[in-house]
Design a protein around this motif. Sequence first.
Motif, PDB file in Angstrom:
ATOM      1  N   LEU A   1     -33.189   1.225 -10.381  1.00 59.58           N
ATOM      2  CA  LEU A   1     -33.551   0.326  -9.278  1.00 59.58           C
ATOM      3  C   LEU A   1     -32.292   0.046  -8.473  1.00 59.58           C
ATOM      4  O   LEU A   1     -31.281  -0.397  -9.036  1.00 59.58           O
ATOM      5  CB  LEU A   1     -34.084  -1.007  -9.807  1.00 59.58           C
ATOM      6  CG  LEU A   1     -35.259  -0.987 -10.790  1.00 59.58           C
ATOM      7  CD1 LEU A   1     -35.527  -2.399 -11.307  1.00 59.58           C
ATOM      8  CD2 LEU A   1     -36.497  -0.425 -10.108  1.00 59.58           C
TER       9      LEU A   1
ATOM     10  N   GLN B   1     -32.292   4.474  -3.107  1.00 52.33           N
ATOM     11  CA  GLN B   1     -32.879   4.964  -4.354  1.00 52.33           C
ATOM     12  C   GLN B   1     -32.169   6.224  -4.858  1.00 52.33           C
ATOM     13  O   GLN B   1     -31.901   6.362  -6.050  1.00 52.33           O
ATOM     14  CB  GLN B   1     -34.375   5.230  -4.137  1.00 52.33           C
ATOM     15  CG  GLN B   1     -35.128   5.580  -5.408  1.00 52.33           C
ATOM     16  CD  GLN B   1     -35.028   4.493  -6.470  1.00 52.33           C
ATOM     17  OE1 GLN B   1     -35.172   3.314  -6.178  1.00 52.33           O
ATOM     18  NE2 GLN B   1     -34.748   4.883  -7.712  1.00 52.33           N
TER      19      GLN B   1
ATOM     20  N   HIS C   1     -44.127  -5.841  -9.168  1.00 49.00           N
ATOM     21  CA  HIS C   1     -44.404  -4.885 -10.251  1.00 49.00           C
ATOM     22  C   HIS C   1     -43.631  -5.296 -11.518  1.00 49.00           C
ATOM     23  O   HIS C   1     -44.181  -5.286 -12.623  1.00 49.00           O
ATOM     24  CB  HIS C   1     -43.998  -3.471  -9.801  1.00 49.00           C
ATOM     25  CG  HIS C   1     -44.073  -2.458 -10.893  1.00 49.00           C
ATOM     26  ND1 HIS C   1     -45.255  -1.867 -11.300  1.00 49.00           N
ATOM     27  CD2 HIS C   1     -43.102  -1.945 -11.695  1.00 49.00           C
ATOM     28  CE1 HIS C   1     -45.009  -1.035 -12.298  1.00 49.00           C
ATOM     29  NE2 HIS C   1     -43.704  -1.062 -12.558  1.00 49.00           N
TER      30      HIS C   1
ATOM     31  N   TYR D   1     -36.007  -0.233 -17.074  1.00 48.08           N
ATOM     32  CA  TYR D   1     -35.598  -0.344 -15.669  1.00 48.08           C
ATOM     33  C   TYR D   1     -34.113  -0.705 -15.639  1.00 48.08           C
ATOM     34  O   TYR D   1     -33.706  -1.686 -16.265  1.00 48.08           O
ATOM     35  CB  TYR D   1     -36.395  -1.449 -14.961  1.00 48.08           C
ATOM     36  CG  TYR D   1     -37.875  -1.186 -14.898  1.00 48.08           C
ATOM     37  CD1 TYR D   1     -38.425  -0.450 -13.848  1.00 48.08           C
ATOM     38  CD2 TYR D   1     -38.729  -1.666 -15.892  1.00 48.08           C
ATOM     39  CE1 TYR D   1     -39.794  -0.205 -13.789  1.00 48.08           C
ATOM     40  CE2 TYR D   1     -40.100  -1.432 -15.841  1.00 48.08           C
ATOM     41  CZ  TYR D   1     -40.625  -0.701 -14.782  1.00 48.08           C
ATOM     42  OH  TYR D   1     -41.968  -0.460 -14.736  1.00 48.08           O
TER      43      TYR D   1
ATOM     44  N   LEU E   1     -41.921  -4.194  -5.380  1.00 45.82           N
ATOM     45  CA  LEU E   1     -41.225  -3.783  -6.599  1.00 45.82           C
ATOM     46  C   LEU E   1     -40.988  -4.996  -7.503  1.00 45.82           C
ATOM     47  O   LEU E   1     -41.163  -4.946  -8.731  1.00 45.82           O
ATOM     48  CB  LEU E   1     -39.895  -3.107  -6.214  1.00 45.82           C
ATOM     49  CG  LEU E   1     -39.080  -2.489  -7.336  1.00 45.82           C
ATOM     50  CD1 LEU E   1     -39.927  -1.590  -8.221  1.00 45.82           C
ATOM     51  CD2 LEU E   1     -37.912  -1.695  -6.758  1.00 45.82           C
TER      52      LEU E   1
ATOM     53  N   LEU F   1     -34.351  -6.624  -4.235  1.00 44.77           N
ATOM     54  CA  LEU F   1     -35.473  -5.670  -4.371  1.00 44.77           C
ATOM     55  C   LEU F   1     -36.589  -6.018  -3.392  1.00 44.77           C
ATOM     56  O   LEU F   1     -36.769  -7.184  -3.025  1.00 44.77           O
ATOM     57  CB  LEU F   1     -36.034  -5.717  -5.805  1.00 44.77           C
ATOM     58  CG  LEU F   1     -35.044  -5.406  -6.930  1.00 44.77           C
ATOM     59  CD1 LEU F   1     -35.691  -5.646  -8.290  1.00 44.77           C
ATOM     60  CD2 LEU F   1     -34.535  -3.969  -6.835  1.00 44.77           C
TER      61      LEU F   1
END
Length: 469
Positions: A95, A56, A113, A48, A110, A106
Amino acid sequence: MASDRLDAERIIEYFKGKSILITGATGFLGKILVEKILRVQPDVKKIYLLVRAIDQASANQRVQSEVTETELFSVVKEKHGKGFSRFIEEKVVALAGDIIYDDLGLDPPLLQHLADNLDVIVNGAATTNFYGRYDVSLDVNVLGVKHLCQLAKKCRGLKVFLHVSTAYAGGEQEGLIQERAFEEGWALREGMHLDVDAELRLVADVRREVEDDDDKARRKAMKELGLARARHFGWSNTYVFTKAMGEMVLSRMLLQSSSPAPAITGAGGVVVVRPSIITSIQRDPVPGWMQGTRTIDTAHHRVREAEPVVLPGRPGPGRWTSIPGDMVAGRRHFTEKPRVGKRGEVIPTKEMHFFKTIASFQVYMLVKYRLPLEILHLVNLLLCGLFSRLYSNLARQYRYVMHLVDVYGPFAFFKGCFDDINLERLRQRMGKSRNPQDDEMFNFDPKTIDWEDYFYRIHIPGVLKYILK
Ligand SMILES: NC(=O)c1ccc[n+]([C@@H]2O[C@H](COP(=O)([O-])OP(=O)(O)OC[C@H]3O[C@@H](n4cnc5c(N)ncnc54)[C@H](OP(=O)(O)O)[C@@H]3O)[C@@H](O)[C@H]2O)c1
């Protein structure tokens, strides 16, 4: 003890199936790390990359154009051929975020996650401007670290939190500079107490005071504040000062906290690396590759441009972090391969003059440039401003050079010697793997480098190719 042994195979195996968050991937060091992981372990689960972007789509665009589509990735690209784009899509996740904000900017799902999946966090993001705005430097180099530590604490299975600091965060000390964590409150000047929260409050107050000023005045005020606070506590510039405070915050949040995240309790899982000045890639994947003008390369640029070069610092090889060792190789390069002018004429390479102390450099500048400037100033007044333009140009150049020397000068006379006992222990743990080529891939012993050959054959041509183009 056998399980304690490290070799290339074990390092490569470690990344298999791991999820890694990396900040600073669009920067010089960050993308070298991303490329290396993808090259040595294509079975990494996900990488990431947190990048500053408004949405995005722009985050994806930045990662593609500034990271994976750069020349640095040519070896990985060749290895995967037509499947390269699919490979990158599968492994790399952009990201859109910013470390200066809570939760890194964020969305909660997310963030959750990441907290559920991350094995490794690498914080390489920083603002590396020595004379940067104090508010910006604190936001990125101090608050940014805090926000990443907060994420680390939410992670369920984090194994490693790696923070990239700088060797110079410890200041311009003499003698052996030990690898120890910086406790909050510690300052380079004896008897002083450095309170990170108080610095954050101070900058918020000053921000309010200057909010009605124009952009230029605000920037100037914040830059000067950074330098003044750094020097007040004994550091030479805003960058190294805020990097030191970033380490203090990390220490407070992950090493001393009463409720650390279970998976990264203790120093085992929290790693702070403090590189000195990082120059171009020596071997893999693209020798000489680098990004952005680094401190020592400003001098290469001036030699190439055949400008007269006067530098505070000692000539000749020294500790590898020093400017002059590099400079000697630099002059040799330009003497043997001089610049050629538009009509094919050879532009001679000027001599370099070195000074043993900042004071002797300042005297030289005073006699050679400052006094003639003052005379020009007087003549200009007598002739009703006939030379105003010339005078203001020269005066600006003079101030610029003196400012550079003020900010970078301390590094030219650095008398410290960095202890690397932890790295040495790591080197001792490195055993031979079945494939000697893999061992080369993880060689991190600077003593194996022929520095003159490296600077002359790889680094300086790299600066010319990738920086000065
Ligand atoms: N290069 C050296 O010689 C050297 C020496 C010692 C230590 N270090 C350390 O190594 C690390 C990497 O240095 P570098 O030379 O690679 O720096 P760099 O080329 O200047 O890259 C800095 C990176 O940080 C990112 N960044 C800055 N502010 C951010 C924010 N608010 N949120 C998210 N990302 C942000 C930048 O993103 P953008 O592209 O959006 O600006 C960029 O990717 C730094 O921690 C530095 O202190 C470097």
